[in-house]
Scaffold this motif. Structure first.
Motif, PDB file in Angstrom:
ATOM      1  N   LEU A 260      57.844   7.461  61.653  1.00  0.00           N
ATOM      2  CA  LEU A 260      57.388   8.541  60.776  1.00  0.00           C
ATOM      3  C   LEU A 260      58.579   9.242  60.149  1.00  0.00           C
ATOM      4  CD1 LEU A 260      54.752   8.083  62.441  1.00  0.00           C
ATOM      5  CD2 LEU A 260      54.390  10.558  62.328  1.00  0.00           C
ATOM      6  N   VAL A 261      58.451   9.601  58.886  1.00  0.00           N
ATOM      7  CA  VAL A 261      59.361  10.510  58.196  1.00  0.00           C
ATOM      8  C   VAL A 261      58.496  11.702  57.832  1.00  0.00           C
ATOM      9  CG1 VAL A 261      60.920  10.840  56.248  1.00  0.00           C
ATOM     10  CG2 VAL A 261      60.694   8.571  57.292  1.00  0.00           C
ATOM     11  N   TYR A 313      52.535   6.967  56.743  1.00  0.00           N
ATOM     12  CA  TYR A 313      53.109   8.159  56.109  1.00  0.00           C
ATOM     13  C   TYR A 313      52.024   9.195  55.862  1.00  0.00           C
ATOM     14  CZ  TYR A 313      55.810  11.236  53.138  1.00  0.00           C
ATOM     15  OH  TYR A 313      56.439  12.344  52.626  1.00  0.00           O
ATOM     16  N   PHE A 314      52.312  10.421  56.295  1.00  0.00           N
ATOM     17  CA  PHE A 314      51.362  11.522  56.213  1.00  0.00           C
ATOM     18  C   PHE A 314      51.925  12.627  55.324  1.00  0.00           C
ATOM     19  CE2 PHE A 314      50.968   9.358  60.235  1.00  0.00           C
ATOM     20  CZ  PHE A 314      49.597   9.178  60.384  1.00  0.00           C
ATOM     21  N   GLY A 319      52.496  16.999  48.189  1.00  0.00           N
ATOM     22  CA  GLY A 319      53.584  16.091  48.507  1.00  0.00           C
ATOM     23  C   GLY A 319      53.375  14.728  47.881  1.00  0.00           C
ATOM     24  N   PHE A 320      52.158  14.196  47.987  1.00  0.00           N
ATOM     25  CA  PHE A 320      51.869  12.901  47.379  1.00  0.00           C
ATOM     26  C   PHE A 320      51.983  12.966  45.854  1.00  0.00           C
ATOM     27  CE2 PHE A 320      49.788  11.609  51.439  1.00  0.00           C
ATOM     28  CZ  PHE A 320      50.490  10.424  51.606  1.00  0.00           C
ATOM     29  N   ALA A 347      45.741  15.052  54.040  1.00  0.00           N
ATOM     30  CA  ALA A 347      44.818  16.048  54.582  1.00  0.00           C
ATOM     31  C   ALA A 347      45.227  17.406  54.034  1.00  0.00           C
ATOM     32  CB  ALA A 347      44.849  16.052  56.113  1.00  0.00           C
ATOM     33  N   GLY A 348      44.381  18.399  54.261  1.00  0.00           N
ATOM     34  CA  GLY A 348      44.702  19.765  53.871  1.00  0.00           C
ATOM     35  C   GLY A 348      44.026  20.234  52.601  1.00  0.00           C
ATOM     36  N   ALA A 349      43.738  19.331  51.686  1.00  0.00           N
ATOM     37  CA  ALA A 349      43.063  19.673  50.426  1.00  0.00           C
ATOM     38  C   ALA A 349      42.665  18.358  49.770  1.00  0.00           C
ATOM     39  CB  ALA A 349      43.992  20.488  49.518  1.00  0.00           C
TER      40      ALA A 349
END
Length: 618
Positions: A260-261, A313-314, A319-320, A347-349
């Motif tokens: 993970l980063v 990757y999360f 961010g995306f 996630a988140g929105a």
């Protein structure tokens, strides 16, 4: 039409069972049972320390004297295990416990991770607080609330220079202060190095053996949208069960040790439970990303992703969005990021469709196939993992099906369907808050999430559920018509991409729905004005106003009534602030907090008293 090719990804749960309960109630669960899981997360840490002691557990770039970041510093599983045991001995000697836990004020770091694991071994809960409570707040109200709620015996911060004022404001004489760097004026403190150098004794193994499924690992505070944050009790059972649930829902995690980063803050369940737990459970490596999806820090995230190839990757939608924009022209970013990654997860929105399309375009250009953009539903109280998608054909708002071992209750409520949870990954309640705990669970012991859902396809329940907003955010117009906030916000954000960061809807007890828009930095390019122009002038520029007028006109064409027609819109030059609770550390907007703190703007929007108010044009 030829189906799009995706990089292979197995979905662990693709079928569910549904049964009816009382009128307006249904029960949904995965068709597979939850497999056995460890009693404590420290069992997994010990396993990896014994079997792959030299493998890197955590890494972070070294901060240089000029403030820049240099090469990576790695800490192996063997080193982690030994240092965490030393720290555990120090905590045992101090007599710390659930009544006197460890509060961590600082951001993600190697020392933060080591201290947390020392707490796990010793059976001492830790409390990861938002750095904003210490660094941005001026009255330290939320930090004081955390301290009052958990009554810590130890406070940890990375350095005295940045966290000194907060520590001096909240630390009483019976609270030991531990610092990685520096000292506090006028009061003693302990260096982290000294704590980590404590010589372990047999008491460490005895303490770990005394922990079990019901042992509290940490208290995670909610965001506190309308009240002060609540301390969610997290137990070993919750964490371990949830990681096993994730492994069965996302088999990719079991195929190779995950890399993970990750920048997601550990004081939130997404970063601190979901991602850190994933690495621990599967013996992976976590590269701590000191970047963030903000104009000032996104360059660091992109730098890391050009160098380190994650396997999964999360991120959050903002961010995306920044990554999608960068990949259009950055060949090294495309090459490294897409070389090993098996799954993206947001996630988140809601993720806007243009962002999705841009990611797919870069992926097809670089590797000739698409990466699955997965998502789901969860919350601090569910560990957080609860629902996960069932196929690569994910649409914005899709949530999927319940993870194994967790039962979902669907309850008709106020014209919507609330989703409720019961299972080993669900919190036993809120710390020292019996009334709030009792109110959070229904008569059958299901946790009431406040999230509304509906079927992705009513003719095929195995496709699962999709998001239908937060019930508490929905409101009525003066006509008595309900406004479903979540789906409408998503529509507006998608229609205005890439220039809309988020939207807050207005109109409670009024005749019309209004929208206050937080724009993205991209509006500066849209305006055509020189760099350094104030955001107020940018938003007043003719190109920006013309764009949002067109967005509003297009939305009006598809509106079916007053509840989903945006009758007035304004652009907000001042971004949401963490200090006022308008936005969380990971960028999620808090609708109620924005409405509360910007009540004057709301009133002026609906009274036609703002400088610019856009309204639909025929």
């Amino acid at each position: 039409m030829t189906p799009m090719k995706f990089r292979p990804l197995t979905f662990g749960v693709t079928r569910v069972t549904l049964r009816d309960g009382a009128p307006g109630v249904h029960y949904l669960q995965a068709d597979q049972a939850l497999e056995p899981y460890p009693e404590r997360m420290t069992d997994r840490l010990r396993h990896w320390a014994q079997t792959v002691p030299g493998r890197s557990f955590v890494a972070r770039r070294i901060k240089l004297a000029d403030g820049s970041l240099g090469d990576w510093r790695h800490v192996s599983y063997g080193e982690t295990w030994q240092t965490a045991r030393n720290i555990a001995q120090g905590l045992i000697e101090r007599g710390l416990s659930a009544e006197r836990p460890v509060v961590i004020l600082s951001e993600n770091s190697i020392e933060h991770a080591l201290l947390s694991l020392g707490c796990l071994i010793a059976g001492v809960p830790f409390v990861q607080t938002s750095p904003a409570y210490s660094l941005i707040s001026t009255d330290y109200e939320k930090l004081r609330h955390v301290i009052r709620t958990v009554t810590p015996g130890m406070l940890f911060a990375s350095d005295a220079a940045r966290y000194g004022k907060a520590l001096q404001a909240v630390a009483s004489e019976d609270m030991e202060v531990v610092l990685l760097e520096g000292e506090l004026a006028g009061r003693p403190s302990t260096s982290f190095a000294a704590l980590a150098a404590t010589a372990e004794t047999p008491a460490v193994d005895a303490a770990m053996a005394a922990t079990g499924p019901d042992t509290i690992t940490k208290f995670l505070f909610t965001s506190g949208s309308t009240k002060l944050p609540k301390a969610v009790i997290n137990t070993q059972r919750m964490w371990c069960a949830n990681q096993q649930q994730m492994a069965q829902s996302m088999p990719v995690l079991t195929e190779a040790p995950p890399v993970l980063v990750d920048w997601l803050p550990w004081n939130h369940t997404f970063g601190g439970n979901h991602n850190v737990g994933m690495v621990l459970y599967h013996g992976g490596t976590l590269y701590i990303d000191d970047g963030k999806p903000t104009p000032a820090l996104m360059h660091e995230t992109l730098r890391n992703l050009r160098e380190i190839a994650p396997t999964v990757y999360f991120n959050v939608p903002t961010g995306f969005e920044a990554i999608a924009l960068a990949m259009k022209t950055d060949s090294q970013l495309r090459k490294t990021l897409l070389s090993q990654v098996r799954m993206f997860f947001y996630a988140g929105a809601s993720l806007a469709q243009p962002v999705w399309d841009s990611l797919y375009e870069s992926e097809e250009l670089e590797i000739g196939e698409r990466i699955v953009m997965a998502t789901g539903l969860g919350m601090t109280e569910s560990g957080p993992f609860g629902l996960y998608v069932t196929s690569p054909n994910v649409q914005a708002g899709d949530l999927g099906v319940p993870t194994p071992g967790m039962q979902v209750k669907l309850v008709d409520l106020q014209g919507k369907t609330e989703i409720r949870y019961r299972g080993p990954n669900i919190t036993p309640g809120y710390w020292r808050a019996p009334q709030e705990t009792a109110e959070a669970f229904d008569e059958e012991g299901f946790f009431c999430s406040g999230d509304a859902v509906k079927w992705i396809d009513e003719t095929d329940i195995h496709k699962g559920l999709k998001f239908d907003g937060r019930i508490a955010e929905d409101f009525k117009l003066a006509t008595g018509t309900f406004v479903s906030v979540g789906p409408l916000r998503a529509r507006i954000t998608a229609a205005g991409a890439p220039y809309i960061q988020d939207v807050v809807l207005t109109g409670i007890n009024l005749k019309e729905v209004g929208a206050m828009v937080f724009p993205t930095p991209a509006v500066r390019r849209l305006s055509g004005l020189p760099a350094g122009t104030s955001m107020h002038d940018v938003l007043d520029s003719p190109p920006v106003l013309a764009h949002f007028q067109q967005v509003l006109n297009e939305l009006a064409k598809t509106a079916t009534g007053s509840a989903n027609r945006i009758a007035r819109l304004c652009l907000l030059a001042d971004p949401p602030t963490i200090e006022r609770g308008e936005v969380t550390d990971k960028g999620s907007i808090n609708q109620r907090a924005v409405l509360t703190h910007r009540a004057d703007t709301v009133n002026k929007l609906h009274a036609d008293e703002l400088h610019y108010i856009l309204k639909p044009q025929a």
